[in-house]
Design a protein around this motif. Structure first.
Motif, mmCIF file in Angstrom:
data_model
loop_
_atom_site.group_PDB
_atom_site.id
_atom_site.type_symbol
_atom_site.label_atom_id
_atom_site.label_comp_id
_atom_site.label_asym_id
_atom_site.label_seq_id
_atom_site.Cartn_x
_atom_site.Cartn_y
_atom_site.Cartn_z
ATOM 1 N N THR A 1 1.187 3.328 2.264
ATOM 2 C CA THR A 1 1.839 3.635 3.546
ATOM 3 C C THR A 1 3.356 3.428 3.422
ATOM 4 N N SER B 1 0.830 -1.205 0.000
ATOM 5 C CA SER B 1 0.000 0.000 0.000
ATOM 6 C C SER B 1 0.863 1.254 0.000
ATOM 7 N N GLU C 1 2.611 7.705 3.152
ATOM 8 C CA GLU C 1 1.278 8.278 3.410
ATOM 9 C C GLU C 1 0.941 8.139 4.899
ATOM 10 N N THR D 1 -4.522 7.811 4.850
ATOM 11 C CA THR D 1 -4.951 6.471 4.417
ATOM 12 C C THR D 1 -6.408 6.256 4.830
#
Ligand code: CP
Length: 310
Positions: A82, A80, A86, A91
């Motif tokens: 992240t 993802s 992020e 998120t």
């Protein structure tokens, strides 16, 4: 249910727990059928936000959601944004924009599910956050304990091991107290929280002193990913003093059971033969995990206890 989210045991009342356990009983029966699928969450979307490894919790939520007919999406840190920096709040806002209905959150950070809850309309379920709580584990443990011992009230439950780093202990002790059981933390002082009484448990430094009087021995893994390795001088000494082995099994009352949330470290907190003993109910806990998670999601989305297995 009392709350929109399930982040700590404070989000459920005693009545909620009774309803969840009763509803899970119906879903356990569904899980024993040849065809295990129900349409009760058809049209709803469940997202598994797992930012830390998990076998039991992630898989059982996925199975639970699918058995209830929901669309289930799995989201992991490694695949993802992240990984690209992020923030958790961004998120959360991104996932919320996709209109999911339930998000299950596992994170190494205590408080991460609460952060998502502030940014999302979806129901948030804590799938284990740092050293804080793991409420769905507690609910499946209460279910398993009741199934094996007939009732929860009055049972003496020895929670043995690395209490201070354990989110399982963080929700199990208050959950047992709510249901009228007697939790006892059994650990060396270095594995106890600074003020263990805050969690409502008695304390003992010796498993051998209390074992004859326990209804449940609940073993915890040493949380290597959260402990710095200095809490006990050696694993061999820890195992000799606090490990569940055949000699201690022989001293446990006949009716008593051994529980463990998994993953187990055989040879440290539990010997291999105790792990495989008929009085070890570890795999019953895993099975209960599916039924309990079905019950929680079903009730959160407005399901009625009486219609659970219809
Ligand atoms: N008991 C538990 O939370 O196991 P997992 O880490 O495999 O989900």
């Amino acid at each position: 249910m009392k709350s929109h989210n399930l982040i700590t045991m404070d989000d459920v009342s005693v009545d909620d727990i009774d309803t969840i356990l009763e509803t899970a009983h119906s879903f356990k029966e569904v899980n024993e059928r040849a065809i295990k699928k129900l349409p009760t969450l058809r049209g709803f979307t469940v997202i598994n936000v797992f930012l830390e490894p998990s076998t039991r919790t992630r898989t059982s939520f996925e199975i639970a959601g699918k058995r209830l007919g929901a669309d289930v999406i799995n989201f992991s840190a490694s695949s993802s944004a992240t990984e690209k920096g992020e923030s958790l709040a961004d998120t959360a806002a991104t996932l919320d924009a996709m209109a999911c209905d339930i998000a299950i959150v596992r994170s190494k950070f205590s408080g991460a599910p609460a952060i998502l809850a502030r940014r999302m309309n979806a129901h948030i379920i804590n799938g284990g956050d740092g050293m804080h709580q793991h409420p769905t584990q507690t609910l499946l443990d209460l279910f398993t304990l009741k199934e094996h011992l007939g009732k929860i009230k009055g049972k003496r439950v020895g929670i043995v091991g690395d209490i201070s780093h354990s989110r399982v202990a963080g929700s199990l002790a208050p959950g047992l107290k709510m249901m009228g059981a007697e939790p006892i933390f059994i650990a060396p002082p270095t594995f106890l929280p600074a003020v263990p009484e805050v969690l409502g448990a008695e304390v003992s430094y010796s498993l051998d002193e209390v074992i004859n009087d326990l209804d449940v021995v609940y073993l915890l893994r040493i949380q290597g990913e959260r402990a710095d390795g200095t809490a006990v001088p050696s694993m061999r000494e820890y195992s000799a003093l606090y490990g569940m082995n055949r000699a201690r099994m022989d001293r446990l009352p006949e009716h008593a059971i051994v529980m463990h949330p998994g993953p187990m470290n055989r040879g440290i907190e539990i010997s291999a033969d105790v792990a495989d003993d008929p009085r070890s109910v570890v795999l019953d806990q895993v099975s209960a995990g599916v039924a309990i998670r079905m019950a929680i999601m079903y009730l959160m989305m407005g399901g009625d206890q009486n219609g659970a297995a219809a």
